[in-house]
Scaffold this motif. Sequence first.
Motif, short mmCIF file in Angstrom:
data_model
loop_
_atom_site.label_atom_id
_atom_site.label_comp_id
_atom_site.label_asym_id
_atom_site.label_seq_id
_atom_site.Cartn_x
_atom_site.Cartn_y
_atom_site.Cartn_z
N HIS A 307 0.82 -1.21 0.00
CA HIS A 307 0.00 0.00 0.00
C HIS A 307 0.86 1.27 0.00
CE1 HIS A 307 -4.18 -0.88 -0.09
NE2 HIS A 307 -4.17 -1.66 0.96
N ILE A 308 2.14 1.13 0.32
CA ILE A 308 3.04 2.28 0.21
C ILE A 308 2.96 2.83 -1.21
CG2 ILE A 308 5.49 2.88 0.08
CD1 ILE A 308 5.99 1.33 2.52
N LEU A 309 2.73 1.93 -2.18
CA LEU A 309 2.62 2.38 -3.57
C LEU A 309 1.28 3.07 -3.80
CD1 LEU A 309 4.22 -0.67 -5.41
CD2 LEU A 309 5.33 1.35 -4.46
N THR A 310 0.20 2.36 -3.54
CA THR A 310 -1.12 2.98 -3.70
C THR A 310 -2.04 2.52 -2.58
OG1 THR A 310 -2.86 3.51 -5.29
CG2 THR A 310 -2.16 1.22 -5.24
N PRO A 311 -2.83 3.38 -1.96
CA PRO A 311 -3.04 4.79 -2.31
C PRO A 311 -2.00 5.76 -1.73
CG PRO A 311 -4.48 4.22 -0.48
CD PRO A 311 -3.73 2.95 -0.86
N LEU A 312 -1.02 5.28 -0.95
CA LEU A 312 -0.18 6.23 -0.24
C LEU A 312 0.64 7.12 -1.18
CD1 LEU A 312 0.70 3.85 2.72
CD2 LEU A 312 -0.87 5.78 2.76
N ASN A 313 1.13 6.57 -2.29
CA ASN A 313 1.92 7.38 -3.22
C ASN A 313 1.33 7.51 -4.62
OD1 ASN A 313 4.43 8.42 -1.85
ND2 ASN A 313 4.45 6.28 -1.22
N HIS A 315 -2.62 8.36 -5.78
CA HIS A 315 -4.01 8.52 -5.33
C HIS A 315 -4.68 9.68 -6.03
CE1 HIS A 315 -1.30 10.52 -2.28
NE2 HIS A 315 -1.75 11.49 -3.02
N SER A 316 -5.99 9.66 -5.96
CA SER A 316 -6.78 10.72 -6.57
C SER A 316 -6.87 11.92 -5.63
CB SER A 316 -8.16 10.17 -6.89
OG SER A 316 -9.17 10.97 -6.35
N GLU A 317 -7.22 13.05 -6.21
CA GLU A 317 -7.38 14.29 -5.43
C GLU A 317 -8.48 14.15 -4.38
OE1 GLU A 317 -8.27 16.35 -8.97
OE2 GLU A 317 -10.07 15.15 -9.18
N ILE A 318 -9.35 13.16 -4.55
CA ILE A 318 -10.45 12.98 -3.60
C ILE A 318 -9.95 12.49 -2.25
CG2 ILE A 318 -12.52 11.57 -3.14
CD1 ILE A 318 -13.58 12.56 -5.52
N ILE A 333 -11.00 2.59 -6.18
CA ILE A 333 -10.61 1.56 -5.20
C ILE A 333 -10.13 0.30 -5.92
CG2 ILE A 333 -11.31 0.25 -3.14
CD1 ILE A 333 -13.32 2.38 -2.51
N TRP A 334 -10.56 0.13 -7.19
CA TRP A 334 -10.02 -1.00 -7.99
C TRP A 334 -8.50 -0.94 -7.99
CZ3 TRP A 334 -6.84 -0.38 -12.26
CH2 TRP A 334 -6.71 0.94 -12.73
N LEU A 335 -7.96 0.30 -7.98
CA LEU A 335 -6.50 0.50 -7.99
C LEU A 335 -5.95 0.32 -6.58
CD1 LEU A 335 -3.84 1.65 -9.36
CD2 LEU A 335 -4.64 3.89 -8.64
N TYR A 437 2.66 13.73 -2.79
CA TYR A 437 2.12 15.09 -2.76
C TYR A 437 1.48 15.53 -4.08
CZ TYR A 437 4.72 15.02 1.57
OH TYR A 437 5.18 14.67 2.81
N LYS A 438 1.43 14.63 -5.06
CA LYS A 438 0.83 15.02 -6.35
C LYS A 438 -0.29 14.03 -6.69
CE LYS A 438 2.07 16.17 -11.07
NZ LYS A 438 3.03 15.89 -12.13
N SER A 439 -1.51 14.46 -6.47
CA SER A 439 -2.65 13.57 -6.72
C SER A 439 -2.98 13.53 -8.20
CB SER A 439 -3.88 14.11 -5.98
OG SER A 439 -3.60 14.23 -4.61
N PHE A 440 -3.57 12.42 -8.65
CA PHE A 440 -4.07 12.40 -10.03
C PHE A 440 -5.51 12.89 -10.02
CE2 PHE A 440 -4.50 7.75 -8.81
CZ PHE A 440 -5.89 7.65 -8.84
N SER A 441 -5.97 13.31 -11.22
CA SER A 441 -7.34 13.79 -11.35
C SER A 441 -8.30 12.59 -11.32
CB SER A 441 -7.48 14.55 -12.67
OG SER A 441 -8.81 14.51 -13.10
N GLU A 442 -9.26 12.66 -10.42
CA GLU A 442 -10.24 11.58 -10.25
C GLU A 442 -10.89 11.22 -11.61
OE1 GLU A 442 -11.21 9.89 -7.48
OE2 GLU A 442 -13.10 9.05 -8.18
N ASP A 443 -11.31 12.26 -12.34
CA ASP A 443 -12.05 12.03 -13.58
C ASP A 443 -11.17 11.67 -14.77
OD1 ASP A 443 -14.30 12.62 -12.16
OD2 ASP A 443 -14.32 14.73 -12.74
N GLU A 444 -9.92 12.10 -14.71
CA GLU A 444 -9.04 11.92 -15.87
C GLU A 444 -8.21 10.65 -15.81
OE1 GLU A 444 -8.13 14.86 -18.33
OE2 GLU A 444 -10.26 14.91 -17.81
N PHE A 445 -8.21 9.97 -14.67
CA PHE A 445 -7.23 8.91 -14.48
C PHE A 445 -7.32 7.78 -15.50
CE2 PHE A 445 -5.36 5.14 -12.32
CZ PHE A 445 -4.05 5.60 -12.31
#
Length: 605
Positions: A307-313, A315-318, A333-335, A437-445
């Motif tokens: 989980h250090i990879l995802t969602p910790l590093n 993740h979406s802006e949400i 959450i699939w990711l 510290y850089k989230s991906f866009s929820e809608d664009e991912f």
Amino acid sequence: MKKTLLIILSLYVLAGHSALFAASDPIEVIYEINVKNYQDDLFHVTVYTEGLKEENNIYNLPATVPGTYSNLNFGRFVQDFKAYDKNGNEIKAEKISTNQWKIENANNVAMLKYKVEDTFDTEIPDQKVIPMAGTGINDDFIVLNTFAVLGYFEGLQTIPVKVKIDYRSDWTLGTSLTYDGSGYYIAESYDQLADSPILMGLLSTASTTVNDINVGVYVYAPDTSINAKKIMKVADEVLQSSAEFIGYSPVTNYNFLMCFLDQQSFMANGFMGAGALEHSYSSLFVYPAFGNYAAGVKDDMAHEFLHILTPLNLHSEIIEPFNFVVPTASEHIWLYEGVTEWGSDIMQMRSGLISVDEYFKKLSDKITISDGFRNDISLTELSESVYNEAITMEFINFYNKGAVTATLLDIRLLELSDGERGLREVFLELLERYGKYKSFSEDEFFKIFVESTYPEIEDFINNYIKGTKPLPYKEYVAMLGYNYIAERISEDKRPQLGLQIGMNDKQELVLAGVTDDMRKAGLQKGDAIYKILGEEVTIQSANAILPKISSLSVGDSVEIIVKRDGVEIPAKLTMKQRMDRHIFEEMSDLTEDQKNLRDAWTKNL
Ligand SMILES: [Zn+2]
């Protein structure tokens, strides 16, 4: 008299703290948690503060926390909430919602005092907090998820905080918070504090360094047969395997905080499930010290560490910055869970911890479990409705269908790239592009995912992640030289009823999944199991009743009575021949393409 004494004491303590507030920081928050006299089963919390402004007048406890995807409402466990000014005079503090207190004249507040009941043995009904996200006060240990006890002032989620824990001097304390050398643990923000659970008690400990990561293991167990030294052996294997999968050391330190409980404690606390919760520099396990726990520990350590990879590093802006007040769902959450669970299995296969056959056995088990869940709801839809109480039980399917979907996505990516670039490689590229510290866009991912892979992946996403098309196991594993068999008569001749039993948040045994036969017999998932073979089923009696079913023969009828909304519903089920389902078998003659793709699939490229 008592009150006066309290104020004098408070003033004394306050005076001691004033020196801690640095002049340069206008607002400070220092927490103290006293569990020295834990016989009252309460956390005694004091919050010292200075420089609050009017806009900071609400003190929030979390409604939910990262990684749990459920409504927890920790404000429910708070008692005797009081606010004081620097002279020890009480300031009006009003509870305005389950998790929020509004303080009058916030700029005068110097101290909050309140108590918090532990969640393990609480009598508060409904929304039972999963143990790894909760708190437990016991004679020999305390599980302390900081977010379950400490809150933050409105607008101050990101300021540095300190916390002092007063606990028994003969106990050991494990946490990934930094100790400042003068009695305080420090965190750069409330988020970091909330991301740092604490386990204290009569613990065994072990430490080592694996690939530049300082690893600590803290274990509470009812007896010495489970201890930190043993767990460290497992941790070492898991961390070696994940280092090969990740390709670099994502953190410099990591702690496994593990609380093992005997069967009696599990039953007394009404826990049907257990497990672990991930954090950036640690994971907290509340685990059974009975049954076949060892295999589960290894898989869960792998899962939580990854989980250090995802969602910790990634993740979406949400979910970053995290909204502790209003539970807000991300569709990905699939990711976070599916890809993490896939990674924790496949990394073990690729590093040789498990064989390819064992990997397929895990895959088969996951598909079988996912059969018990709704197939008319997509992974993204399930993500978005995760805080809806009606959907809560479906969540488990992310670890099953979610992981199986990721397995197929990996195979498809390997196929499209001629064995050059699978899900691991795409995933690591995305991690490099984003980060903590850089989230991906929820809608664009999804769009970004397709752009950074192949146009065909858009169909995969639409069909199997956003859509509910049946997963194409047969076609995909054939590319690796494996046959898929949906079902065949088992060599195990014992008959079975096929009940999948779980527990709801009222601690009732329920049908966790229903087969077509059960549905036809009038049963529904979530029905509370009341009687089987005429005997009342409880957590206590289940162990005696369920083996009686195994002694019946194929064709025997079994009467079951369930309760739905308080109404008794009888149903008749028939004992069936045991079937093996979702079998993967190696093909005898492989083509060059199959050989090549399998070769790529079994390696971290
Ligand atoms: Zn997880």
